[in-house]
Design a protein around this motif. Sequence first.
Motif, mmCIF file in Angstrom:
data_model
loop_
_atom_site.group_PDB
_atom_site.id
_atom_site.type_symbol
_atom_site.label_atom_id
_atom_site.label_comp_id
_atom_site.label_asym_id
_atom_site.label_seq_id
_atom_site.Cartn_x
_atom_site.Cartn_y
_atom_site.Cartn_z
ATOM 1 N N CYS A 104 0.733 -1.152 -0.318
ATOM 2 C CA CYS A 104 0.009 -0.082 -0.062
ATOM 3 C C CYS A 104 0.806 1.085 -0.110
ATOM 4 O O CYS A 104 0.689 2.058 -0.878
ATOM 5 C CB CYS A 104 -0.991 -0.141 1.276
ATOM 6 S SG CYS A 104 -2.236 -1.485 1.083
ATOM 7 N N LEU A 164 0.746 3.968 -2.830
ATOM 8 C CA LEU A 164 0.348 5.379 -2.567
ATOM 9 C C LEU A 164 1.415 6.312 -2.887
ATOM 10 O O LEU A 164 1.169 7.581 -3.251
ATOM 11 C CB LEU A 164 -0.068 5.500 -1.109
ATOM 12 C CG LEU A 164 -1.201 4.795 -0.655
ATOM 13 C CD1 LEU A 164 -1.485 4.518 0.944
ATOM 14 C CD2 LEU A 164 -2.564 5.434 -1.345
ATOM 15 N N ALA A 202 -0.244 6.982 -6.561
ATOM 16 C CA ALA A 202 -1.166 8.442 -6.046
ATOM 17 C C ALA A 202 -0.417 9.730 -5.658
ATOM 18 O O ALA A 202 -1.035 10.522 -5.513
ATOM 19 C CB ALA A 202 -2.223 7.922 -4.977
ATOM 20 N N TRP A 217 0.992 10.283 -2.962
ATOM 21 C CA TRP A 217 0.731 10.690 -1.458
ATOM 22 C C TRP A 217 2.157 11.015 -1.106
ATOM 23 O O TRP A 217 3.191 10.501 -1.210
ATOM 24 C CB TRP A 217 0.016 9.449 -0.880
ATOM 25 C CG TRP A 217 -1.163 9.497 -1.126
ATOM 26 C CD1 TRP A 217 -1.809 9.774 -2.152
ATOM 27 C CD2 TRP A 217 -2.086 9.020 -0.101
ATOM 28 N NE1 TRP A 217 -3.375 9.325 -1.971
ATOM 29 C CE2 TRP A 217 -3.303 9.061 -0.654
ATOM 30 C CE3 TRP A 217 -2.072 8.804 1.402
ATOM 31 C CZ2 TRP A 217 -4.550 8.806 -0.225
ATOM 32 C CZ3 TRP A 217 -3.470 8.296 1.989
ATOM 33 C CH2 TRP A 217 -4.721 8.181 1.326
#
Length: 449
Positions: free
Chosen positions: A167, A171, A175, A177
């Motif tokens: 994860c 991310l 993404a 992040w």
Amino acid sequence: MEALAGLRAPPASGRAPRGRCWVLPTALLCLYGFFANLRPSEPFLTRYLLGPDKNLTETQVFNEIYPVWTYSYLVLLFPVFLATDYLRYKPVILLQGLSLIVTWFMLLYAQGLLAIQFLEFFYGLVTATEIAYYSYIYSIVDLNLYQKVTSYCRSATLVGYTVGSICGQILVSVANWSLFSLNVISLTSVSVAFATAWFLPMPQKSLFFHLVLRSQVSREMKVLDCKNGAVIQDDAALKRVPGWEDIESKVPLNVEEHSAEPQVINYTQGLWEMVLPSQSFEIYNGGVEAVSTLLGAVAVFAVGYIKVSWATWGEVALALFSLLIAAAVYVMDTVRNIWVCYVSYVIFRIVYMLLITIATFQIATNLSMERYALVFGINTFIALALQTLLTLIVVDSSGLGLNIFTQFMIYASYFAAISLVFLVSGIHSVMKNYRRQEEMPSRSTASTP
């Protein structure tokens, strides 16, 4: 932290509960282990500390902050060991959950060298209290369920760590992040784990304290026959497999390996950062951690089905694995290519898991549960003491304070030396076993009337 894996005390009736009453505590403990290890920010810790969020220097992180974890772990291990048994496990699990919350809260908001060092102290408390997680379930379930519940609990932590790593990588890479956001997720996850721990049932007995009719319990202590899985009484007159009296002499070898391995894992992120700074490259630490963990678990599972006389050839195998580890660490240190570092680290983790599994087989075979706990308890403490000494001399700024590349060259040399020790000991064991086999027919012939 499996030092107490063989310990348990029966409830007041003298027998462990049977039926399906083990399902709920096992499920809750697995749930706790999953969320406590689901920390997507952990593979990126070094990058986070060196980045704009904390703005620490390389010397501060590697030589002044990370060593605090080792020191605090050593100082806390023995008192936590006693408290775990006296308080009957659950309170110490809650303490671990609370320490995880404090650690990740400070990762989010603490600033400055001293504050992050204090954070490392709490993380040392987290690792010291792992002993409660690995021993709690044995005070609840029956002996014939040990293998099953152990696999469940260890798998839960493994899956949690793997999911967290994957994860975190997704991310960050997909993404986009921030690492601060990953730490928020980690804080949320460990908070869920802490809440879950409150629902664990409280064990009624422990090993050293709160124990009644000790002589009766001693008579009921059992040992698993590692060859066929049958349960047999642990009696002084019990016949052991040839060579069992030599098993405890192998403990120092396992200790030396264990003391060096945490050093490599703790500082690998630092090595990667020096090879290729994360500011100029999209790092894949989370993916590498996930892959190495999964492949290592598969390898460890597979080794249980290999038909080898580990009592004879185990140390020779350990010598080979130690040499492979030394080569992997050496390549990581000298090639200075990030992809080579990643591959070498995966090989290192897989081989090390195999090495420790085989060493554990050799030591645990035919030991009673009391002796198993004693041997592995001493193993853990001595390994940690050696790791502390290594940290103080090699890493700490008050010692040599060596740079990360020199440190890894020392670790590679360390594993190479251990490989030689294993090889010499293994050759001695092979020769001794063959001599014993040659003597057995002559003895049986001499005893025939």
